[in-house]
Motif scaffolding. Structure first.
Motif, PDB file in Angstrom:
ATOM      1  N   THR A  59      24.885  22.596 -15.043  1.00 18.45           N
ATOM      2  CA  THR A  59      23.722  21.731 -15.211  1.00 18.45           C
ATOM      3  C   THR A  59      23.941  20.129 -14.791  1.00 18.45           C
ATOM      4  OG1 THR A  59      24.195  21.085 -17.628  1.00 18.45           O
ATOM      5  CG2 THR A  59      22.765  23.080 -17.210  1.00 18.45           C
ATOM      6  N   GLY A  60      25.317  19.843 -14.397  1.00 15.32           N
ATOM      7  CA  GLY A  60      25.480  18.445 -14.169  1.00 15.32           C
ATOM      8  C   GLY A  60      25.977  17.724 -15.250  1.00 15.32           C
ATOM      9  N   TYR A  61      26.265  18.267 -16.628  1.00 15.18           N
ATOM     10  CA  TYR A  61      26.427  17.502 -17.621  1.00 15.18           C
ATOM     11  C   TYR A  61      27.675  16.555 -17.670  1.00 15.18           C
ATOM     12  CZ  TYR A  61      28.136  16.210 -22.394  1.00 15.18           C
ATOM     13  OH  TYR A  61      28.590  15.627 -23.452  1.00 15.18           O
ATOM     14  N   VAL A  62      28.867  17.268 -17.174  1.00 12.14           N
ATOM     15  CA  VAL A  62      30.164  16.476 -17.104  1.00 12.14           C
ATOM     16  C   VAL A  62      29.976  15.458 -15.704  1.00 12.14           C
ATOM     17  CG1 VAL A  62      32.556  16.700 -16.402  1.00 12.14           C
ATOM     18  CG2 VAL A  62      31.587  18.204 -17.994  1.00 12.14           C
ATOM     19  N   LEU A  63      29.522  15.698 -14.713  1.00 12.83           N
ATOM     20  CA  LEU A  63      29.133  15.089 -13.689  1.00 12.83           C
ATOM     21  C   LEU A  63      28.368  13.719 -14.151  1.00 12.83           C
ATOM     22  CD1 LEU A  63      29.634  14.239 -10.695  1.00 12.83           C
ATOM     23  CD2 LEU A  63      27.609  15.611 -10.187  1.00 12.83           C
ATOM     24  N   ASN A  64      27.255  13.783 -14.582  1.00 17.34           N
ATOM     25  CA  ASN A  64      26.650  12.616 -15.333  1.00 17.34           C
ATOM     26  C   ASN A  64      27.339  11.703 -16.294  1.00 17.34           C
ATOM     27  OD1 ASN A  64      23.704  11.358 -15.598  1.00 17.34           O
ATOM     28  ND2 ASN A  64      24.384  11.845 -17.837  1.00 17.34           N
ATOM     29  N   GLN A  65      28.232  12.399 -17.217  1.00 19.74           N
ATOM     30  CA  GLN A  65      29.159  11.494 -18.015  1.00 19.74           C
ATOM     31  C   GLN A  65      30.044  10.595 -17.282  1.00 19.74           C
ATOM     32  OE1 GLN A  65      28.679  11.600 -21.584  1.00 19.74           O
ATOM     33  NE2 GLN A  65      26.974  12.587 -20.932  1.00 19.74           N
ATOM     34  N   LEU A  66      30.580  10.972 -15.897  1.00 18.16           N
ATOM     35  CA  LEU A  66      31.420   9.980 -15.409  1.00 18.16           C
ATOM     36  C   LEU A  66      30.761   9.049 -14.665  1.00 18.16           C
ATOM     37  CD1 LEU A  66      33.648  13.309 -13.724  1.00 18.16           C
ATOM     38  CD2 LEU A  66      34.137  11.723 -15.701  1.00 18.16           C
ATOM     39  N   GLN A  67      29.646   8.987 -14.625  1.00 11.53           N
ATOM     40  CA  GLN A  67      28.850   7.729 -13.939  1.00 11.53           C
ATOM     41  C   GLN A  67      29.071   7.363 -12.657  1.00 11.53           C
ATOM     42  OE1 GLN A  67      29.937   4.581 -16.868  1.00 11.53           O
ATOM     43  NE2 GLN A  67      28.546   5.356 -18.465  1.00 11.53           N
ATOM     44  N   PRO A  68      28.968   8.521 -11.751  1.00 17.84           N
ATOM     45  CA  PRO A  68      29.244   8.100 -10.323  1.00 17.84           C
ATOM     46  C   PRO A  68      28.086   7.159  -9.819  1.00 17.84           C
ATOM     47  CG  PRO A  68      27.987  10.286 -10.547  1.00 17.84           C
ATOM     48  CD  PRO A  68      28.267   9.950 -11.968  1.00 17.84           C
ATOM     49  N   SER A  69      28.733   6.438  -8.465  1.00 17.19           N
ATOM     50  CA  SER A  69      27.625   5.910  -7.628  1.00 17.19           C
ATOM     51  C   SER A  69      27.008   6.794  -6.813  1.00 17.19           C
ATOM     52  CB  SER A  69      28.487   4.833  -6.743  1.00 17.19           C
ATOM     53  OG  SER A  69      29.337   5.417  -6.073  1.00 17.19           O
ATOM     54  N   LEU A  70      27.624   8.110  -6.387  1.00 18.85           N
ATOM     55  CA  LEU A  70      27.014   9.157  -5.738  1.00 18.85           C
ATOM     56  C   LEU A  70      27.459  10.350  -6.585  1.00 18.85           C
ATOM     57  CD1 LEU A  70      25.387  10.410  -3.490  1.00 18.85           C
ATOM     58  CD2 LEU A  70      27.421  10.175  -2.096  1.00 18.85           C
ATOM     59  N   GLY A  71      26.778  11.076  -6.864  1.00 18.34           N
ATOM     60  CA  GLY A  71      27.248  12.363  -7.828  1.00 18.34           C
ATOM     61  C   GLY A  71      26.445  13.412  -7.070  1.00 18.34           C
ATOM     62  N   GLY A  73      26.627  17.821  -7.013  1.00 17.55           N
ATOM     63  CA  GLY A  73      27.144  18.816  -7.590  1.00 17.55           C
ATOM     64  C   GLY A  73      26.558  20.105  -7.120  1.00 17.55           C
ATOM     65  N   ILE A  74      27.245  21.120  -6.962  1.00 14.73           N
ATOM     66  CA  ILE A  74      26.729  22.351  -6.226  1.00 14.73           C
ATOM     67  C   ILE A  74      27.109  23.344  -7.189  1.00 14.73           C
ATOM     68  CG2 ILE A  74      27.045  21.436  -3.798  1.00 14.73           C
ATOM     69  CD1 ILE A  74      29.608  23.568  -3.543  1.00 14.73           C
ATOM     70  N   ASP A  75      26.533  24.414  -7.238  1.00  8.44           N
ATOM     71  CA  ASP A  75      26.671  25.454  -8.105  1.00  8.44           C
ATOM     72  C   ASP A  75      25.838  26.676  -7.351  1.00  8.44           C
ATOM     73  OD1 ASP A  75      27.705  25.757 -11.185  1.00  8.44           O
ATOM     74  OD2 ASP A  75      26.422  27.476 -10.505  1.00  8.44           O
ATOM     75  N   LYS A  90      19.263  11.503 -11.584  1.00  6.41           N
ATOM     76  CA  LYS A  90      20.114  10.474 -10.574  1.00  6.41           C
ATOM     77  C   LYS A  90      21.060  11.163  -9.794  1.00  6.41           C
ATOM     78  CE  LYS A  90      19.736   6.200 -13.246  1.00  6.41           C
ATOM     79  NZ  LYS A  90      20.265   5.072 -13.948  1.00  6.41           N
ATOM     80  N   LEU A  91      21.419  12.460 -10.396  1.00  5.87           N
ATOM     81  CA  LEU A  91      22.373  13.376  -9.718  1.00  5.87           C
ATOM     82  C   LEU A  91      21.721  14.163  -8.503  1.00  5.87           C
ATOM     83  CD1 LEU A  91      24.498  14.974 -12.782  1.00  5.87           C
ATOM     84  CD2 LEU A  91      24.889  12.686 -11.564  1.00  5.87           C
ATOM     85  N   ASP A  92      22.430  14.402  -7.487  1.00 10.90           N
ATOM     86  CA  ASP A  92      22.020  15.197  -6.305  1.00 10.90           C
ATOM     87  C   ASP A  92      22.669  16.546  -6.478  1.00 10.90           C
ATOM     88  OD1 ASP A  92      21.277  16.594  -3.897  1.00 10.90           O
ATOM     89  OD2 ASP A  92      22.675  15.237  -2.563  1.00 10.90           O
TER      90      ASP A  92
END
Length: 478
Positions: A59-71, A73-75, A90-92
């Motif tokens: 779902t992008g939970y971990v990626l969102n927690q890392l506060q990326p400038s460009l995030g 995620g693929i699944d 905010k995530l792609d």
């Protein structure tokens, strides 16, 4: 980033997406302690505001927690991606297969594969695809479970304490490192974390922060991690230039010899003397030599305002214009003629932090006193464990890294603070925090031909020991 999003397949019921996503978020909440300590570990390795690609993002939970400038995620599970697109706008997030990466030319600072490598049906093909989204400094961070935990995790799944999952690949650390090597990646460091995935007051913190990082106990860690870098990412074909920084205190007799013996390296070699509070005529000698040899060599000189070798090195690095920065001690116990070995190692991409080691070849008589030798060997063992990278001689004065990486290190210096008068540990700790690849170059350590050492064995040895314990809570016990 919207132009990169996949168009939704309208044949998939949005209610199904909500259901799948809610189930995943439910299990994350039930295991919130594990995810919290996992995210804390990832944040140590991945600073905020970096570009991150996560393979198997759910779902992008971990990626969102890392506060990326460009995030990005693929699944492969479309329902989880759709749920994540709604919850983390905010995530792609994209439905895609990692075996066929097509991200429109994007490259990332970090690539994260967290607890999903066991589901890939062709791990080697996935690794091959990663080169297309790497630049020269990209770090690939892989986390996966220790197979020793399989029976316990299966039991937890059976009684409803763990999210159900499909059968995974049987991969151990050696298998993954082998596949990384076969596909053109270089392992920077690896290790294990966490002994207690559930929260028990006091006990969980003790086990996960301290006990899990100790030798022997570490073999039982639940989470294995590997940090790697691409060896195929684009690197400059131009010969990099070099700046050699020479901190000099009471070294009058060596100054001219250094200029005469320093070999030319790369496209251009710059020599910078930094004089520091000498009681002899070192400064006047540096000025004389600079004036005499400047028509033939690119020499600069300056006096430091502060004290200590660390301050002198920072002063010199701040003046340097070369692509590669080198430290050469003015006592010439490391011969200037050995510097091309360091240059080749970093220019060819074999390492990113190049450290000299005096503890391989026999030393000249009186080059290193017995207590100094014992101390160096102790710190060798301690730091190899502390950094999860092999480093045999922490106190060798000759250290090399690129100016770009030094600037990154300097920008993150607040994490450790200004605590090191020598400069050695500032560079070692900072490079380890950036996950730079350490490489050591054996050198023949010579006895002094002029002057006396500026090191006090007991005073400075005690200071180094204190800095080692300080680093434990900044690097190991996190």
């Amino acid at each position: 980033m919207s132009e990169f999003r996949h168009v939704e397949d309208l044949s998939v019921n949005s209610t199904q997406s909500d259901l799948q996503g809610s189930k995943r978020e439910h299990w994350i909440k039930r295991n919130s302690y594990y995810y919290r300590i996992l995210v804390n570990f990832l944040r140590y390795n991945i600073p905020a505001n970096q570009s991150i690609l996560e393979i198997g993002c759910g779902t992008g939970y971990v990626l969102n927690q890392l506060q990326p400038s460009l995030g990005v995620g693929i699944d492969t599970t479309a329902e989880l991606i759709r749920y994540g697109q709604q919850k983390y706008p905010k995530l792609d997030l994209r439905t895609a297969d990692a075996k066929e990466l097509d991200l429109n030319g994007l490259v990332f600072d970090f690539i994260l594969i967290s607890d999903t490598i066991g589901y890939f049906d062709d791990v080697q093909q996935v690794f091959k695809q990663l080169h297309s989204v790497c630049h020269a400094d990209t770090r690939i961070i892989i986390t996966y479970r220790n197979q020793l935990w399989t029976p316990l995790l299966s039991a937890a799944e059976a009684i409803g304490l763990k999210m159900p999952e499909h059968r995974q690949n049987w991969l151990d650390r050696g298998d993954i490192e082998n596949l990384l090597d076969v596909t053109g990646f270089d392992v920077v460091r690896e290790g294990r974390k966490f002994l207690m995935p559930r929260y028990i007051p006091l006990l969980s913190g003790l086990l996960n922060k301290y006990i899990a990082n100790l030798p022997l106990f570490n073999r039982l860690g639940l989470c294995t991690f590997i940090v790697a870098r691409s060896m195929q990412a684009n690197k400059s074909v131009d010969l990099p230039s070099v700046s050699v920084i020479v901190p000099a205190r009471n070294e009058k007799g060596n100054i001219e010899t250094i200029v005469q013996r320093l070999p030319a390296m790369g496209s251009h070699t710059e020599l910078i003397f930094v004089e520091g509070n000498s009681t002899d005529d070192t400064w006047s000698e540096i000025q004389r030599v600079t004036a005499e040899y400047t028509p033939e060599y690119d020499i600069k000189c300056v006096q430091q305002e502060g004290k200590g070798k660390g301050d002198a090195v920072r002063k010199g690095f701040g003046m340097a214009t070369g692509d590669i920065l080198m430290i050469l001690d003015a006592d010439m116990t490391v011969p200037p003629e050995d510097l091309p070995k360091f240059y080749e190692a970093i220019a060819n991409g074999k390492g990113e932090y190049i450290n000299g080691t005096r503890l391989v070849y026999p030393m000249e008589k009186e080059a290193m006193r017995t207590l100094n030798l014992i101390g160096n060997k102790f710190f060798s063992i301690a730091f190899s464990w502390l950094l999860n990278q092999r480093i045999k001689d922490t106190l060798c004065g000759t250290k090399v890294l690129t100016r770009a990486n030094y600037q990154r290190l300097s920008a993150n210096r607040a994490y450790f603070g200004d605590f090191d008068p020598f400069g050695d540990f500032d560079l070692i700790f900072g490079s380890a925090k950036l996950n730079l690849k350490f490489v050591e170059i054996p050198i023949r350590y010579r006895a002094r031909t002029y002057g006396e050492t500026n090191i006090s064995r007991f005073k400075h040895g005690w200071l180094l020991l204190k800095m080692t314990f300080f680093a434990l809570n900044k690097i190991k016990f996190i």
